[in-house]
Enzyme design. Structure first.
Site, PDB file in Angstrom:
ATOM      1  N   HIS A  66       0.838  -1.195   0.000  1.00 36.68           N
ATOM      2  CA  HIS A  66       0.000   0.000   0.000  1.00 36.68           C
ATOM      3  C   HIS A  66       0.874   1.245   0.000  1.00 36.68           C
ATOM      4  CE1 HIS A  66       0.946  -0.760   4.222  1.00 36.68           C
ATOM      5  NE2 HIS A  66       0.717   0.521   4.461  1.00 36.68           N
ATOM      6  N   HIS A  83       0.901   5.576   0.951  1.00 37.11           N
ATOM      7  CA  HIS A  83       0.297   6.734   1.597  1.00 37.11           C
ATOM      8  C   HIS A  83       0.384   7.931   0.656  1.00 37.11           C
ATOM      9  CE1 HIS A  83       0.080   5.221   5.836  1.00 37.11           C
ATOM     10  NE2 HIS A  83       1.016   4.403   5.374  1.00 37.11           N
TER      11      HIS A  83
END
Length: 309
Positions: free
Chosen positions: A142, A144
């Site tokens: 993932h 940010h």
């Protein structure tokens, strides 16, 4: 989906160096309470996997076949968004297959542009951590995306070195990276043939053979050779060895012939290994029983030379 933010458990990574470790003190899942204890194997119960399976709610802002984007439950700044791979099995970005990683990066680019525009940000930070030493807590790929404003004081990178690196130091690092980018190709595992498959035209074959007799010296006009009868589970054959090869061919030993070829001597097959091949002693015992019947000795068969038409 739940409407109250208090009903959500955190899915931000909680990196200490970004000041978000508060996420680990608010009733989080066991994985997050353990800080940076990320297992090497993929954990199908990590918070992002649960969100993908709809076992946990999330404030979703975007979804494609490759990724979803959600608001971070404990944002560093207004609009702090997470882009999460839909592909399970990889614990971080670097462990993803290259094609899947490239597809994910395309989605990160798309969402980052949207977040910057939506929040009228002066700039964007795209943060991505791989491994516990880098601050990763949730073992799922993932990114940010954090909107930035001039003077927000959210995060500043440590100062760079005051002196440039020397050519000698740079060369050593260049060599390390080049070696990692271009690793040597692993050798293909040798495929071993069987004596029963040998014919007068056989070339480039590998064999695992047991030496059945002591080598015999053979004098020829081309020099001194050593002939030794060897066998496997399908039969036996006479192997012709040069002086530099015969030392390993002691009775009852197991030898490996690499890149061996059939040679015809007075109408009979011999196996030989030239300078492009190798004869070596095997560290492994012979598998199965060796076929020693005289009828299975292919070197005992006389072949007739037939002229081609």
């Amino acid at each position: 989906r739940a409407s109250a933010h208090s009903e959500f458990r955190p899915w931000g990574e909680g990196e200490a160096w970004l000041g978000a470790m508060a996420a680990e003190t608010k009733g989080v899942a066991p994985l997050l309470r353990l800080g940076v204890c990320v297992p090497s194997a993929y954990d199908g119960d990590n918070i992002f996997a649960k969100i993908l399976d709809k076992r946990e709610p999330a404030f979703k802002v975007y979804e494609s076949k490759t990724a979803i984007a959600i608001l971070d439950a404990f944002p560093m700044a207004e609009g702090h968004t997470l882009v999460i791979s839909k592909r399970k099995g990889s614990t971080d970005f670097l462990s993803m297959p290259p094609a899947a990683a490239a597809e994910l990066m395309s989605e990160v680019h798309k969402v980052a542009r949207a977040v910057k525009a939506a929040f009228n940000a002066d700039a964007i930070n795209i943060w991505q951590n791989n491994g516990t030493a880098a601050g990763q807590v949730v073992p799922h790929p993932h990114f940010h995306i954090v909107p930035r404003k001039e003077g927000d004081g959210l995060f500043k990178y440590p100062p760079s070195a005051t002196e440039t690196i020397s050519a000698e130091v740079a060369k050593a690092m260049q060599d390390k990276i080049a070696e990692a980018l271009n690793p040597p190709k692993p050798l293909r595992k040798a495929r071993f043939g069987k004596i029963s498959s040998i014919d007068p035209d056989s070339t480039g074959m590998n064999f695992n053979l047991k030496v059945l007799e002591e080598a015999k010296v053979v004098e020829t006009k081309f020099g001194t050779f050593y002939e030794v009868l060897c066998g496997d589970s399908t039969g036996s054959v006479v192997v012709s060895l040069r002086d530099t090869q015969q030392a390993v061919a002691t009775k009852d030993s197991v030898i490996i012939l690499r890149n061996a070829s059939a040679k015809m001597v007075a109408g009979h097959i011999r196996l030989a290994v030239d300078k492009w091949g190798k004869v070596e002693k095997s560290d492994e015992p012979m598998e199965g029983e060796v076929e020693t019947a005289a009828s299975k000795n292919i070197s005992a068969t006389e072949f007739e030379l037939v002229a081609s038409k």
